[in-house]
Design an enzyme around this catalytic site. Structure first.
Site, PDB file in Angstrom:
ATOM      1  N   GLN A 104       0.849  -1.192   0.000  1.00 29.93           N
ATOM      2  CA  GLN A 104       0.000   0.000   0.000  1.00 29.93           C
ATOM      3  C   GLN A 104       0.884   1.241   0.000  1.00 29.93           C
ATOM      4  O   GLN A 104       1.900   1.301   0.701  1.00 29.93           O
ATOM      5  CB  GLN A 104      -0.928   0.014   1.217  1.00 29.93           C
ATOM      6  CG  GLN A 104      -1.965   1.124   1.183  1.00 29.93           C
ATOM      7  CD  GLN A 104      -2.872   1.080   2.401  1.00 29.93           C
ATOM      8  OE1 GLN A 104      -2.399   1.018   3.534  1.00 29.93           O
ATOM      9  NE2 GLN A 104      -4.173   1.098   2.174  1.00 29.93           N
ATOM     10  N   SER A 105       0.489   2.214  -0.796  1.00 28.68           N
ATOM     11  CA  SER A 105       1.237   3.461  -0.849  1.00 28.68           C
ATOM     12  C   SER A 105       0.264   4.621  -0.750  1.00 28.68           C
ATOM     13  O   SER A 105      -0.716   4.690  -1.497  1.00 28.68           O
ATOM     14  CB  SER A 105       2.033   3.546  -2.158  1.00 28.68           C
ATOM     15  OG  SER A 105       2.808   4.729  -2.192  1.00 28.68           O
ATOM     16  N   GLY A 106       0.519   5.516   0.204  1.00 33.62           N
ATOM     17  CA  GLY A 106      -0.350   6.662   0.413  1.00 33.62           C
ATOM     18  C   GLY A 106       0.409   7.964   0.290  1.00 33.62           C
ATOM     19  O   GLY A 106       1.578   7.997  -0.119  1.00 33.62           O
TER      20      GLY A 106
ATOM     21  N   PHE B 151       1.494   9.933   2.644  1.00 32.17           N
ATOM     22  CA  PHE B 151       2.554  10.142   3.624  1.00 32.17           C
ATOM     23  C   PHE B 151       3.446   8.924   3.841  1.00 32.17           C
ATOM     24  O   PHE B 151       4.606   9.067   4.233  1.00 32.17           O
ATOM     25  CB  PHE B 151       1.948  10.565   4.967  1.00 32.17           C
ATOM     26  CG  PHE B 151       1.104  11.796   4.880  1.00 32.17           C
ATOM     27  CD1 PHE B 151       1.692  13.046   4.784  1.00 32.17           C
ATOM     28  CD2 PHE B 151      -0.280  11.711   4.874  1.00 32.17           C
ATOM     29  CE1 PHE B 151       0.921  14.188   4.696  1.00 32.17           C
ATOM     30  CE2 PHE B 151      -1.058  12.847   4.785  1.00 32.17           C
ATOM     31  CZ  PHE B 151      -0.458  14.094   4.694  1.00 32.17           C
TER      32      PHE B 151
ATOM     33  N   VAL C 172       3.497   1.104   2.866  1.00 29.86           N
ATOM     34  CA  VAL C 172       3.438  -0.083   3.718  1.00 29.86           C
ATOM     35  C   VAL C 172       3.986  -1.278   2.941  1.00 29.86           C
ATOM     36  O   VAL C 172       3.600  -1.517   1.791  1.00 29.86           O
ATOM     37  CB  VAL C 172       1.996  -0.361   4.186  1.00 29.86           C
ATOM     38  CG1 VAL C 172       1.967  -1.607   5.081  1.00 29.86           C
ATOM     39  CG2 VAL C 172       1.431   0.847   4.930  1.00 29.86           C
TER      40      VAL C 172
ATOM     41  N   LYS D  34       5.223   0.066   8.117  1.00 33.27           N
ATOM     42  CA  LYS D  34       4.718   1.361   7.667  1.00 33.27           C
ATOM     43  C   LYS D  34       5.874   2.356   7.740  1.00 33.27           C
ATOM     44  O   LYS D  34       6.290   2.762   8.824  1.00 33.27           O
ATOM     45  CB  LYS D  34       3.549   1.814   8.539  1.00 33.27           C
ATOM     46  CG  LYS D  34       2.936   3.137   8.100  1.00 33.27           C
ATOM     47  CD  LYS D  34       1.752   3.519   8.979  1.00 33.27           C
ATOM     48  CE  LYS D  34       1.135   4.832   8.535  1.00 33.27           C
ATOM     49  NZ  LYS D  34      -0.020   5.224   9.399  1.00 33.27           N
TER      50      LYS D  34
ATOM     51  N   ASP E 225     -11.154   8.339  10.908  1.00 33.24           N
ATOM     52  CA  ASP E 225     -11.000   8.027   9.479  1.00 33.24           C
ATOM     53  C   ASP E 225     -11.479   6.612   9.190  1.00 33.24           C
ATOM     54  O   ASP E 225     -10.812   5.839   8.493  1.00 33.24           O
ATOM     55  CB  ASP E 225      -9.542   8.196   9.046  1.00 33.24           C
ATOM     56  CG  ASP E 225      -9.388   8.289   7.523  1.00 33.24           C
ATOM     57  OD1 ASP E 225     -10.402   8.585   6.844  1.00 33.24           O
ATOM     58  OD2 ASP E 225      -8.273   8.073   7.024  1.00 33.24           O
TER      59      ASP E 225
END
Length: 369
Positions: free
Chosen positions: A9-11, A13, A16, A31, A133
């Site tokens: 997963q890439s967000g 900020f 992961v 993370k 969230d």
């Protein structure tokens, strides 16, 4: 010692990674947050929250922190690894595999997911922590079909807040949008300490309801419309005026408009246009009864104080327990009657041919079906 295997997963900020931990002798999630992308205060807040949640008695439905490291360039948080990813991606796969004629082979225990999610939220609130969230992307799924609420980066250790831009827009409570609070709060150099406060726990309850709607239908209740002057939930005014008519138009009508006419049996058309196959919600009538429970207990607009996760859980338990203890045919007819009573909307925004009054209600008992 950790061996990074792949990015999962890439967000904005953080990124992961799935990794193997020789220390824990298990797969973990790393993370990794570059220091230039976040402040020390924000990371300290997330670390403090995760430390509380991952104490000696961690909750089984909260993704725990196993370790934490930092160097000159990165913050590295070691988290539990969940084999099946998040619910958003999982349902996307289920949706692509299933159709009215060939339903998805993937089954999800909706009752278990709801109870575990409520339990995780209640546990966090009991420790003075609001998530802020809650959404399908932050609900991880294990190989056993259990969930873990994750990504506590927006969490706050307070029941009150004046942060009006926290969370994901499609799931945020209405009181957290700038268009529904005093415009002075968003003027340049405004002293935020004097801004009105909203209840962070009640905002979580709203996000819970919006999330469950997505899990049931694969479509968010609202979409966000933005302008330079105001930010608000698209079509929200329609929901506020009449939530049941809004839900009927949004979720029922599209499932009736695919080639069905006035003479088509609504019962048949609804059943054949199911989007997902739930293990414990065998028919569409259960789904829409759950919709009503959420509107009555979680999705309160004008008075957030009326939102109650406890009442929601009690009503859901009552509905399921009642059904399981009754004769199946009698219970099923009751659900049909309840659907007709609750969703017989008569609004000019619903085309006449899609209004319930133009469909024949199934009578299973009388017909001996």
């Amino acid at each position: 010692m950790y061996t990074k295997l792949r990015s999962i997963q890439s967000g904005t900020f953080s990124t992961v990674y799935k990794a193997w931990s020789t220390t824990h002798n298990r797969y973990v999630a790393l993370k990794i947050t570059p220091k230039y992308k976040t402040s020390e205060a924000n990371m300290k807040n997330e670390y403090d929250v995760m430390k509380i949640l991952s104490s000696c008695n961690p909750h089984p439905n909260i993704c725990s922190m196993l370790d934490f490291y930092t160097d000159d360039s990165y913050y590295i948080m070691v988290l539990e690894y969940c084999e099946c990813g998040d619910l958003y991606d999982f349902l996307d796969i289920a949706k692509s595999q299933g159709s009215p004629s060939s339903p998805s082979l993937i089954q999800i225990d909706m009752q278990k997911i709801i109870k575990q999610l409520c339990s995780a939220i209640s546990f966090a609130h009991s420790l003075g922590i609001a998530h802020r969230d809650i959404k399908p992307e932050n609900i991880l799924l294990t190989i056993n079909g259990d969930i873990k609420l994750a990504d506590w980066g927006h969490a706050i250790q307070s029941p009150k807040s004046n942060d009006f831009q926290i969370g994901t827009d499609n799931y945020r409570a209405p009181e957290t949008f700038s268009g529904r609070v005093s415009n002075s709060c968003f003027k340049k150099n405004f002293d935020r300490s004097s801004a009105p406060l909203y209840n962070t726990y009640q905002a979580d309850y709203w996000s819970l309801g919006a999330t469950i709607f997505y899990l049931m239908f694969g479509d968010c209740l609202f979409r966000v419309s933005k302008s330079k002057k105001v930010q608000h939930l698209k079509n929200f005014d329609e929901f506020e005026k009449d939530p049941f008519a809004f839900i009927y138009r949004k979720y029922v009508v599209p499932r009736l408009s695919c080639g069905y006419n006035d003479e088509e049996d609504l019962h048949v058309s609804l059943q054949h246009t199911r989007q997902y196959i739930w293990q414990d919600l065998p028919d569409i009538y259960d789904v829409f009864h759950l919709c009503k429970i959420m509107v009555d207990t979680l999705l309160k607009v004008s008075n957030a104080k009326e939102r109650s996760m406890e009442n929601f859980i009690n009503e859901v338990d009552s509905a399921w327990n009642k059904d399981s203890s009754m004769d199946s045919c009698f219970s099923y007819q009751n659900k049909i009657d309840l659907f007709w009573e609750q969703w017989s909307v008569n609004t000019e925004t619903v085309p006449a041919k899609f209004q319930l009054k133009n469909f024949e209600k199934p009578c299973l008992i009388q017909d001996g079906k």
